[in-house]
Write a protein that holds these residues in place. Structure first.
Motif, PDB file in Angstrom:
ATOM      1  N   GLY A  29      21.232   2.374  31.301  1.00 13.65           N
ATOM      2  CA  GLY A  29      21.698   2.216  30.066  1.00 13.65           C
ATOM      3  C   GLY A  29      20.929   1.358  28.953  1.00 13.65           C
ATOM      4  O   GLY A  29      20.679   2.086  27.795  1.00 13.65           O
ATOM      5  N   ALA A  30      20.374   0.562  29.199  1.00 10.02           N
ATOM      6  CA  ALA A  30      19.400  -0.326  28.615  1.00 10.02           C
ATOM      7  C   ALA A  30      18.253   0.654  28.158  1.00 10.02           C
ATOM      8  O   ALA A  30      17.672   0.852  26.926  1.00 10.02           O
ATOM      9  N   ILE A  31      17.734   1.194  28.976  1.00  7.04           N
ATOM     10  CA  ILE A  31      16.598   2.270  28.850  1.00  7.04           C
ATOM     11  C   ILE A  31      16.962   3.511  27.744  1.00  7.04           C
ATOM     12  O   ILE A  31      16.377   3.622  26.673  1.00  7.04           O
ATOM     13  N   ARG A  32      18.174   3.887  27.858  1.00  2.48           N
ATOM     14  CA  ARG A  32      18.641   4.884  27.144  1.00  2.48           C
ATOM     15  C   ARG A  32      18.760   4.649  25.589  1.00  2.48           C
ATOM     16  O   ARG A  32      18.366   5.209  24.623  1.00  2.48           O
ATOM     17  N   CYS A  56      21.592  -2.060  23.500  1.00  6.38           N
ATOM     18  CA  CYS A  56      20.616  -2.551  24.591  1.00  6.38           C
ATOM     19  C   CYS A  56      20.765  -4.140  24.732  1.00  6.38           C
ATOM     20  O   CYS A  56      20.686  -4.344  25.730  1.00  6.38           O
ATOM     21  N   GLN A  57      20.554  -4.629  23.782  1.00  5.69           N
ATOM     22  CA  GLN A  57      20.960  -6.406  23.712  1.00  5.69           C
ATOM     23  C   GLN A  57      22.138  -6.571  24.562  1.00  5.69           C
ATOM     24  O   GLN A  57      22.016  -7.783  25.487  1.00  5.69           O
ATOM     25  N   SER A  58      23.158  -6.140  24.210  1.00  9.27           N
ATOM     26  CA  SER A  58      24.408  -6.171  25.185  1.00  9.27           C
ATOM     27  C   SER A  58      24.245  -6.077  26.756  1.00  9.27           C
ATOM     28  O   SER A  58      24.606  -6.841  27.486  1.00  9.27           O
ATOM     29  N   ILE A  64      21.411 -10.785  32.321  1.00  9.94           N
ATOM     30  CA  ILE A  64      21.417 -12.343  32.425  1.00  9.94           C
ATOM     31  C   ILE A  64      22.706 -12.873  33.035  1.00  9.94           C
ATOM     32  O   ILE A  64      22.602 -13.695  33.946  1.00  9.94           O
ATOM     33  N   ALA A  65      23.970 -12.397  32.684  1.00  6.84           N
ATOM     34  CA  ALA A  65      25.037 -12.820  33.077  1.00  6.84           C
ATOM     35  C   ALA A  65      25.357 -12.499  34.723  1.00  6.84           C
ATOM     36  O   ALA A  65      25.863 -13.340  35.495  1.00  6.84           O
ATOM     37  N   ALA A  66      24.577 -11.602  35.312  1.00  5.85           N
ATOM     38  CA  ALA A  66      24.423 -11.238  36.743  1.00  5.85           C
ATOM     39  C   ALA A  66      23.786 -12.061  37.414  1.00  5.85           C
ATOM     40  O   ALA A  66      23.639 -11.851  38.632  1.00  5.85           O
ATOM     41  N   TYR A  83      12.875 -12.705  26.785  1.00  7.99           N
ATOM     42  CA  TYR A  83      11.700 -12.149  25.929  1.00  7.99           C
ATOM     43  C   TYR A  83      12.184 -10.991  25.474  1.00  7.99           C
ATOM     44  O   TYR A  83      11.664 -10.227  24.414  1.00  7.99           O
ATOM     45  N   MET A  84      12.737  -9.982  26.286  1.00 11.78           N
ATOM     46  CA  MET A  84      13.061  -8.627  26.043  1.00 11.78           C
ATOM     47  C   MET A  84      14.124  -8.750  24.913  1.00 11.78           C
ATOM     48  O   MET A  84      14.209  -7.886  24.011  1.00 11.78           O
ATOM     49  N   LEU A  85      15.192  -9.738  24.879  1.00 13.01           N
ATOM     50  CA  LEU A  85      15.969  -9.753  23.640  1.00 13.01           C
ATOM     51  C   LEU A  85      15.370 -10.103  22.441  1.00 13.01           C
ATOM     52  O   LEU A  85      15.506  -9.502  21.635  1.00 13.01           O
ATOM     53  N   HIS A  86      14.252 -10.884  22.673  1.00 18.22           N
ATOM     54  CA  HIS A  86      13.521 -11.471  21.567  1.00 18.22           C
ATOM     55  C   HIS A  86      12.874 -10.217  21.086  1.00 18.22           C
ATOM     56  O   HIS A  86      12.851  -9.896  19.618  1.00 18.22           O
ATOM     57  N   LEU A  87      12.248  -9.351  21.895  1.00 19.59           N
ATOM     58  CA  LEU A  87      11.547  -8.066  21.296  1.00 19.59           C
ATOM     59  C   LEU A  87      12.424  -7.018  20.838  1.00 19.59           C
ATOM     60  O   LEU A  87      12.069  -6.517  19.619  1.00 19.59           O
ATOM     61  N   THR A  88      13.722  -6.998  21.293  1.00 18.42           N
ATOM     62  CA  THR A  88      14.548  -5.771  20.511  1.00 18.42           C
ATOM     63  C   THR A  88      15.361  -6.553  19.238  1.00 18.42           C
ATOM     64  O   THR A  88      15.122  -5.653  18.477  1.00 18.42           O
TER      65      THR A  88
END
Length: 132
Positions: A29-32, A56-58, A64-66, A83-88
């Motif tokens: 899902g994140a990739i999509r 994607c951020q969600s 992270i929660a998992a 870091y991926m959150l920062h990038l998005t």
């Protein structure tokens, strides 16, 4: 309320999936969604870009929660996810595909790594069961 048979199937597949398979589904899902965000930026459809990158951020927040912080690797994964959150967020604010593409690369690499780990775990379990 779920109306279509596809939605019913999707919900059922999520509810019955093994935890490791759920992680793969989150990566998918994140990739999509990040690809949708990149496409939105490229086509200057900023509403699509914003919505896709937020989804994607969600999903990254769900990853992270998992995390189980009793496992040392989780701390490293947490840093990567942050870091991926920062990038998005940067991609969304600046309407720049470069940070989103970097995050996409991490997501794709992590997905492959998880798939390999699952395959290795499944093989080990099968070997143990056949030895019993």
């Amino acid at each position: 309320m779920i109306n279509s048979p596809y939605q019913i199937y999707k919900q059922s597949s999520v509810q019955t999936a093994a935890p490791e398979q759920l992680i793969i589904m989150l990566y998918d899902g994140a990739i999509r969604f990040i690809k949708g965000g990149i496409e939105g930026i490229r086509t200057r459809n900023y509403e699509q870009a914003n919505l896709s990158l937020q989804k994607c951020q969600s999903i990254i927040n769900e990853l992270i929660a998992a995390l189980n912080f009793d496992i040392p690797l989780s701390k490293e994964l947490y840093r990567i996810y942050e870091y991926m959150l920062h990038l998005t967020i940067q991609a969304n604010i600046k309407k720049d595909t470069v940070p989103a593409e970097e995050a996409l690369n991490y997501l794709e690499e992590l997905r492959v790594t998880w798939k390999e780990a699952i395959k290795g775990t499944t093989s080990t379990i099968q070997l143990q069961q056949s030895a019993e």
